[in-house]
Design a protein around this motif. Structure first.
Motif, PDB file in Angstrom:
ATOM      1  N   VAL A   1      -3.291  -3.597   7.062  1.00 41.49           N
ATOM      2  CA  VAL A   1      -3.892  -4.929   6.955  1.00 41.49           C
ATOM      3  C   VAL A   1      -4.752  -5.041   5.704  1.00 41.49           C
ATOM      4  O   VAL A   1      -4.728  -6.049   4.991  1.00 41.49           O
ATOM      5  CB  VAL A   1      -4.723  -5.248   8.219  1.00 41.49           C
ATOM      6  CG1 VAL A   1      -5.608  -6.475   7.999  1.00 41.49           C
ATOM      7  CG2 VAL A   1      -3.806  -5.485   9.408  1.00 41.49           C
TER       8      VAL A   1
ATOM      9  N   LEU B   1      -2.348  -5.212   2.791  1.00 40.62           N
ATOM     10  CA  LEU B   1      -1.588  -6.448   2.827  1.00 40.62           C
ATOM     11  C   LEU B   1      -2.402  -7.624   2.312  1.00 40.62           C
ATOM     12  O   LEU B   1      -1.881  -8.519   1.647  1.00 40.62           O
ATOM     13  CB  LEU B   1      -1.125  -6.728   4.257  1.00 40.62           C
ATOM     14  CG  LEU B   1      -0.274  -7.976   4.494  1.00 40.62           C
ATOM     15  CD1 LEU B   1       1.080  -7.832   3.804  1.00 40.62           C
ATOM     16  CD2 LEU B   1      -0.087  -8.223   5.972  1.00 40.62           C
TER      17      LEU B   1
ATOM     18  N   VAL C   1      -0.221 -10.216   9.357  1.00 35.23           N
ATOM     19  CA  VAL C   1       1.099 -10.032   8.757  1.00 35.23           C
ATOM     20  C   VAL C   1       1.833 -11.370   8.680  1.00 35.23           C
ATOM     21  O   VAL C   1       2.349 -11.761   7.619  1.00 35.23           O
ATOM     22  CB  VAL C   1       1.934  -9.033   9.583  1.00 35.23           C
ATOM     23  CG1 VAL C   1       3.346  -8.917   9.007  1.00 35.23           C
ATOM     24  CG2 VAL C   1       1.255  -7.675   9.617  1.00 35.23           C
TER      25      VAL C   1
ATOM     26  N   ARG D   1       4.132  -7.630   0.002  1.00 33.48           N
ATOM     27  CA  ARG D   1       3.632  -8.001   1.326  1.00 33.48           C
ATOM     28  C   ARG D   1       4.597  -7.549   2.420  1.00 33.48           C
ATOM     29  O   ARG D   1       4.163  -7.087   3.485  1.00 33.48           O
ATOM     30  CB  ARG D   1       3.422  -9.516   1.389  1.00 33.48           C
ATOM     31  CG  ARG D   1       2.254  -9.984   0.513  1.00 33.48           C
ATOM     32  CD  ARG D   1       2.109 -11.499   0.536  1.00 33.48           C
ATOM     33  NE  ARG D   1       0.894 -11.919  -0.165  1.00 33.48           N
ATOM     34  CZ  ARG D   1       0.486 -13.184  -0.268  1.00 33.48           C
ATOM     35  NH1 ARG D   1       1.218 -14.151   0.282  1.00 33.48           N
ATOM     36  NH2 ARG D   1      -0.625 -13.478  -0.906  1.00 33.48           N
TER      37      ARG D   1
ATOM     38  N   TRP E   1       4.132  -3.749   3.123  1.00 33.76           N
ATOM     39  CA  TRP E   1       2.981  -3.430   3.973  1.00 33.76           C
ATOM     40  C   TRP E   1       3.167  -3.967   5.382  1.00 33.76           C
ATOM     41  O   TRP E   1       2.644  -3.385   6.349  1.00 33.76           O
ATOM     42  CB  TRP E   1       1.694  -3.960   3.351  1.00 33.76           C
ATOM     43  CG  TRP E   1       1.259  -3.140   2.168  1.00 33.76           C
ATOM     44  CD1 TRP E   1       1.232  -3.522   0.861  1.00 33.76           C
ATOM     45  CD2 TRP E   1       0.824  -1.787   2.196  1.00 33.76           C
ATOM     46  NE1 TRP E   1       0.808  -2.493   0.061  1.00 33.76           N
ATOM     47  CE2 TRP E   1       0.544  -1.415   0.855  1.00 33.76           C
ATOM     48  CE3 TRP E   1       0.653  -0.846   3.203  1.00 33.76           C
ATOM     49  CZ2 TRP E   1       0.091  -0.140   0.521  1.00 33.76           C
ATOM     50  CZ3 TRP E   1       0.209   0.433   2.874  1.00 33.76           C
ATOM     51  CH2 TRP E   1      -0.062   0.773   1.543  1.00 33.76           C
ATOM     52  N   ALA E   2       3.924  -5.030   5.548  1.00 35.90           N
ATOM     53  CA  ALA E   2       4.224  -5.535   6.888  1.00 35.90           C
ATOM     54  C   ALA E   2       5.021  -4.500   7.677  1.00 35.90           C
ATOM     55  O   ALA E   2       4.779  -4.296   8.878  1.00 35.90           O
ATOM     56  CB  ALA E   2       5.002  -6.849   6.796  1.00 35.90           C
TER      57      ALA E   2
ATOM     58  N   ILE F   1       2.664  -1.862   8.922  1.00 38.43           N
ATOM     59  CA  ILE F   1       1.874  -2.334  10.057  1.00 38.43           C
ATOM     60  C   ILE F   1       2.702  -2.319  11.337  1.00 38.43           C
ATOM     61  O   ILE F   1       2.217  -1.922  12.403  1.00 38.43           O
ATOM     62  CB  ILE F   1       1.313  -3.743   9.777  1.00 38.43           C
ATOM     63  CG1 ILE F   1       0.289  -3.668   8.638  1.00 38.43           C
ATOM     64  CG2 ILE F   1       0.677  -4.350  11.028  1.00 38.43           C
ATOM     65  CD1 ILE F   1      -0.114  -5.014   8.084  1.00 38.43           C
TER      66      ILE F   1
END
Length: 285
Positions: A132, A135, A250, A268, A271-272, A275
């Motif tokens: 998070v 992101l 996210v 993005r 990194w999603a 997560i």
């Protein structure tokens, strides 16, 4: 983590992302908060009345104490966050608050509610929180405002942790209806912000005339997102709920790339995935 609990929290994350995207589209001042709050009070009034009539909830000293405490914590969080965004750097305040919130929620749940976590759950929560932070842009602490921004972010995260555990105790131990808990908070926020709304009534009318649909969406999905989380916490440990809630970040950030044209989709999305992997670790812990 049960499938029912996971489904409620993921549905809440979708609602949270929806109203945040609408909020970004409207891009108004604090008068917007009063506007969607009073609309929420009106929209959810029939459900609140039904809960009172059908369930006949008790409103003794313990219930009133926890209703007042929840309202105070949420209002303090809102005011602190608004001040932090105004006086600090969003790129520091936001990721610090989103990272420390679930960590403190889990810590408070262990200390106050007696919950336990496994090493796998702890690893999953750490992966989610780290993802998070990255992101949302990572920690860009620089300049004279660095310490101020850091302080506001930590304070906001502390309030997230506090109201999460307070509300979890309210709905799972004191047995306050999740809908009523959130409804009372919305009503109190409306009353407290009325003087500000009256001073900004020109901007208020302009916002309503221009963005009526988006404002109504916020009024529906803002309370619904937290009501679903509260219902999940009636039978799901906070140690699961708090980190999984961050999936909303996210969805919000990806919506910023796909719907609002903010760019950075590849970074993005990467990194999603991190997560989601952390969430898988957590819920199977």
């Amino acid at each position: 983590m049960s499938l029912a609990g996971l489904a409620l929290v993921l549905a809440a994350a979708l609602c949270h992302a929806t109203w945040n995207v609408c909020l970004k589209k409207v891009n108004a001042g604090p008068e917007l908060v009063w506007l969607f709050s009073i609309l929420s009070v009106v929209i959810y009034a029939p459900l609140a009345l039904w809960v009172i009539v059908a369930q006949a909830p008790r409103f003794g000293p313990p219930e009133l104490l926890f209703l007042i405490g929840s309202t105070a914590l949420h209002m303090a969080y809102f005011l602190l966050l608004q001040t932090g965004y105004r006086k600090g750097d969003l790129s520091v305040v936001y990721p610090i608050a989103r990272a420390t919130g679930p960590l403190l929620s889990t810590g408070f749940a262990i200390a106050v509610l007696g919950e336990t976590i496994s090493p796998q759950m702890a690893l999953g929560a750490a992966v989610i929180v780290s993802g998070v932070v990255m992101l949302s842009g990572g920690l860009k602490i620089r300049g004279r405002q660095a310490l101020v921004s850091l302080g506001f972010g930590l304070a906001a995260g502390g309030l997230i942790g506090s109201y999460t555990v307070w509300d979890a105790y309210s709905v799972s131990v004191v047995m306050i209806s999740p809908l009523l808990l959130d409804y009372v908070s919305s009503a109190a926020r409306t009353v407290l912000l009325t003087p500000l709304a009256l001073r900004r009534r020109v901007a208020l009318r302009a916002t309503w005339a221009t963005h009526r649909g988006a404002v109504l969406a916020i009024a529906v999905f803002n309370p619904l997102a937290y009501i679903l989380v509260l219902y999940a916490m009636t039978f799901t440990p906070v140690a699961y709920v708090a980190p999984v809630r961050e999936v909303s970040v996210v969805l919000t950030v990806l919506a910023g790339s796909l719907i609002l044209g903010e760019g950075h989709l590849r970074r993005r999305a990467g990194w999603a995935v991190v997560i989601v992997a952390g969430m898988a670790l957590l819920v199977t812990g």
